[in-house]
Design an enzyme around this catalytic site. Structure first.
Site, PDB file in Angstrom:
ATOM      1  CE  LYS A 145      75.890  42.630  33.537  1.00  0.00           C
ATOM      2  NZ  LYS A 145      74.959  43.443  32.842  1.00  0.00           N
ATOM      3  CB  CYS A 198      65.528  46.056  42.196  1.00  0.00           C
ATOM      4  SG  CYS A 198      64.911  44.374  42.321  1.00  0.00           S
ATOM      5  CE  LYS A 249      73.475  47.845  38.443  1.00  0.00           C
ATOM      6  NZ  LYS A 249      73.887  46.842  37.437  1.00  0.00           N
ATOM      7  NE  ARG A 272      60.362  44.876  41.356  1.00  0.00           N
ATOM      8  CZ  ARG A 272      59.511  45.801  40.905  1.00  0.00           C
ATOM      9  NH1 ARG A 272      58.263  45.833  41.333  1.00  0.00           N
ATOM     10  NH2 ARG A 272      59.896  46.687  40.028  1.00  0.00           N
TER      11      ARG A 272
HETATM   12  C1  SPV Z   1      71.613  43.102  32.876  1.00  0.00           C
HETATM   13  O1  SPV Z   1      70.772  42.279  32.504  1.00  0.00           O
HETATM   14  O2  SPV Z   1      72.047  43.125  34.037  1.00  0.00           O
HETATM   15  C2  SPV Z   1      72.122  44.097  31.928  1.00  0.00           C
HETATM   16  C3  SPV Z   1      71.852  43.918  30.506  1.00  0.00           C
HETATM   17  O3  SPV Z   1      72.818  45.002  32.326  1.00  0.00           O
HETATM   18  S1  SPV Z   1      72.805  42.650  29.834  1.00  0.00           S
HETATM   19  O4  SPV Z   1      73.771  43.223  28.920  1.00  0.00           O
HETATM   20  O5  SPV Z   1      71.892  41.777  29.119  1.00  0.00           O
HETATM   21  O6  SPV Z   1      73.481  41.921  30.878  1.00  0.00           O
HETATM   22 MN    MN Z   2      73.560  44.577  34.338  1.00  0.00          MN
END
Ligand code: SPV
Ligand code: MN
Length: 623
Positions: free
Chosen positions: A234, A277, A279, A422
């Site tokens: 992320k 939701c 995925k 959702r």
């Molecule tokens: C998410 O929360 O959308 C994930 C896990 O895929 S994380 O690595 O925490 O972002």
């Molecule tokens: Mn994610």
């Protein structure tokens, strides 16, 4: 440069140094040298793409006790601190240069202040430890999708996770560094910080995750949770959204899957769903093929709308994974092979989690430390055997339903985009947008997720999450939507669909978990113009006859007219209430695209006209 060279050589073996020398890039060397000066490691290891280096990291994670081996060969467990179980939004910030405001909805702070705070927190952080330098690649290597990434960390777990989740990128660095004039790469510096005997942060209150986007850099400290530490996930998505904006493509929080249509035809779909939701469940649906479950890059290649899976594996939620609902994942999690379990319950070397097949022991080690049923956490909250966000990390190549073409360097042609929310009372299970613009604006930009009994706080509270990418937007909401609207406008674009697996009546879900396989098949047919549809004001919905046939074919179930009516009734008051909620949200956004306003107004008009003519709740047979 000679000072930098001397510093690098003083901390690493000649072998490691030669790996850097072969990349021959000043920015790479300078970033590593700065980390050495700041974090003061005992030594530095530089890894390349060799199996030997990958195996070394994997063993190091065990030797450093960041991962504990379990009974089944290749399986390990990793712990994150009690409070460090998910991304922490309030300490995740963009570092902005003076005078810049990315968007008032984003968490940002002055760059100088953030850099200095982070350097203070990371200073001396690698003392007595080994600094790891690894090269990875986002997207397929040797392709237009490839973004080289440089990870620095003292956590072997972070690198091991990246080895499972991403493509190796050392050769990509050499290739791009040698051949690109404006060679651009992402870089990350993570420091574990002080840890306890379970290798979890002692100073979690000083957890910080900062995006220095002007330098394509992310920085994090005092955290182990992969969503905060694994640079390529992320942290990168936030950088990639900006890079995509500069270069005219899209970086999305989406799965990619291949649906097997009639006559051996394969149709690829990408989908954005907020957490919880459906995925990963959609990406993994039985009978279809997964390409990726979390991140997608979209580019136009030779006049085609194509997408690549950014990743090479899955960091998935393990809660409720069992042999009946998720046979493919269950199989991977119960046979020898590389799996990192995170924050499950472990007893005598065996992992357990909420919703699995086996009976759960009443004691063991989990995210709380030594755990027994009924125990309260350090904050007095009730605990569960595994954390609800407990995870598994596995490679795509271990999944038996991986699409044969999942690693295609050219990406895959996308026929449909799905936005899945959702909601218990508003949208029908599946509907098709009238156009790209209608879909982006009324389905993607209005995506909502409703809180459930399982989440803390009130049930039924809706959270708006634009394209399920809200947490990762690194620019204004309006600009991001506009980029989606403008993308690929000269070519045939995918059809857009909205799904809702959670519609209820009298408190009961109207669909079973696997009904989504029917919706996928219907979308596949629509993309090829092989099913008819009914105009419902909020998009086009399936005809009864098609669903009846598909339910028989796909699920071997009799789908009754009554099922169809109750699921596909158009609920005008709820749809208009959603319009009101969205209008209130978008009134606070300065740069809402005109197209959004127009599309929403057009839809409202259609719904009001339907209401005037046919009433509040309209059976699909009356449309
Ligand atoms: C998410 O929360 O959308 C994930 C896990 O895929 S994380 O690595 O925490 O972002
Ligand atoms: Mn994610």
């Amino acid at each position: 440069m000679s000072d930098i060279k001397a510093l690098l050589q003083s901390k690493m073996s000649d072998e490691s140094f030669q790996k850097l020398a072969a990349i021959d890039n000043d920015e790479v060397c300078a970033f590593i040298a700065h980390a050495i000066e700041l974090c003061e490691p005992e030594s530095v290891f530089v890894g390349d793409d060799s199996d030997e280096d990958v195996a070394y990291i994997r063993q190091l994670a065990i030797d450093q006790k960041e991962e504990i081996p379990l009974n089944i060969e290749g399986h390990t467990v990793h712990w994150d601190g009690y409070f460090d179980q998910a991304r922490k939004k309030d300490v995740t910030k963009y570092l902005v240069p003076e005078g810049v405001d990315l968007d008032k909805k984003l968490n940002q702070m002055p760059r100088d202040e953030g850099i200095s705070e982070m350097e203070n927190l990371q200073r001396g952080g690698y003392k007595g430890r080994k600094m790891l330098v690894r090269f990875f690649c986002l997207g397929t290597t040797n392709s237009v999708f490839a973004i080289p990434c440089l990870q620095i960390t003292d956590s072997a777990y972070v690198c091991h996770s990246e080895d499972l989740l991403y493509r190796r990128g050392y050769e990509e660095f050499k290739r791009q560094s040698a051949s690109h004039e404006n060679f651009e790469f992402f870089k990350y510096r993570h420091a574990t910080g002080e840890v306890d005997e379970r290798n979890t942060s002692k100073n979690y209150d000083l957890n910080r995750v900062y995006m220095d986007y002007t330098k394509n850099t992310t920085l994090s400290v005092n955290t182990q949770y992969a969503g905060n530490t694994v640079g390529l996930k992320k942290l990168s998505l936030r950088l990639a959204i900006r890079k995509a904006d500069r270069e005219g493509w899209l970086a999305e929080h989406m799965f990619i899957m291949g649906s097997n249509g009639p006559g051996g035809r394969k149709t690829y779909l990408a989908g954005a769903f907020p957490s919880a939701c459906g995925k990963t469940a959609t990406a993994m649906i039985p009978g279809e093929n997964i390409v990726g479950d979390d991140l997608a890059y979209f580019k136009v290649i030779d006049g085609e709308f194509r997408a690549a899976n950014v990743e090479n594996g899955i960091f998935g939620i393990i809660t409720d994974v069992n042999s009946k609902d998720d046979p493919v994942i269950w199989d991977v999690l119960t046979k020898p092979g590389q799996v990192i379990f995170g924050n499950v319950l472990v007893k005598e070397g065996k992992p357990y989690w909420i919703g699995m097949d086996d009976e759960i022991p009443t004691a063991g080690e989990n995210y709380c430390g030594q755990w027994t049923t009924g125990m309260k956490g350090p904050n007095g909250a009730a605990t569960t055997c595994s954390h609800k966000n407990a995870r598994y990390t596995v490679q795509m190549s271990d999944l038996e339903n991986a699409d044969p073409d999942w690693d295609n360097p050219e990406g895959l042609p996308i026929g449909g985009i799905i936005y899945g929310g959702r909601d218990s009372d508003t949208n029908v299970p599946v509907r098709e947008a009238y156009s790209w613009e209608h879909g982006i604006c009324t389905m993607g930009a209005t995506l909502e997720s409703e809180s459930t009994a399982a989440t803390i706080g009130q049930e039924g509270v809706r959270t708006w999450n634009v394209m399920s990418n809200m947490d990762f937007l690194s620019m204004s909401v309006g600009r991001y939507i506009q980029n989606n609207l403008d993308f690929a406008k000269d070519i045939k674009r995918p059809q857009v669909f909205g799904t809702n697996y959670f519609i209820k009546k009298d408190g009961q879900f109207l669909n079973s978990k696997l009904d989504k396989s029917v919706w996928i098949k219907w979308m596949e047919l629509r993309i090829h113009d092989e099913a008819e549809a009914i105009d419902a004001g909020c998009g086009r919905i399936p005809k009864y006859e098609d669903l009846k046939r598909l339910f028989k074919e796909v699920r071997d179930e009799d789908y009754t007219e009554q099922d169809y009516i109750v699921q596909f009734t158009i609920r005008i008051p709820e749809l208009l209430a959603k319009h009101d909620r969205m209008a209130a949200i978008y009134a606070t956004i300065d740069d809402t695209p005109q197209t959004w306003t127009d599309e929403m107004a057009g839809e409202r008009k259609r719904l009001e006209a339907l209401q005037a003519e046919k009433g509040d709740y309209i059976s699909p047979f009356d449309l």
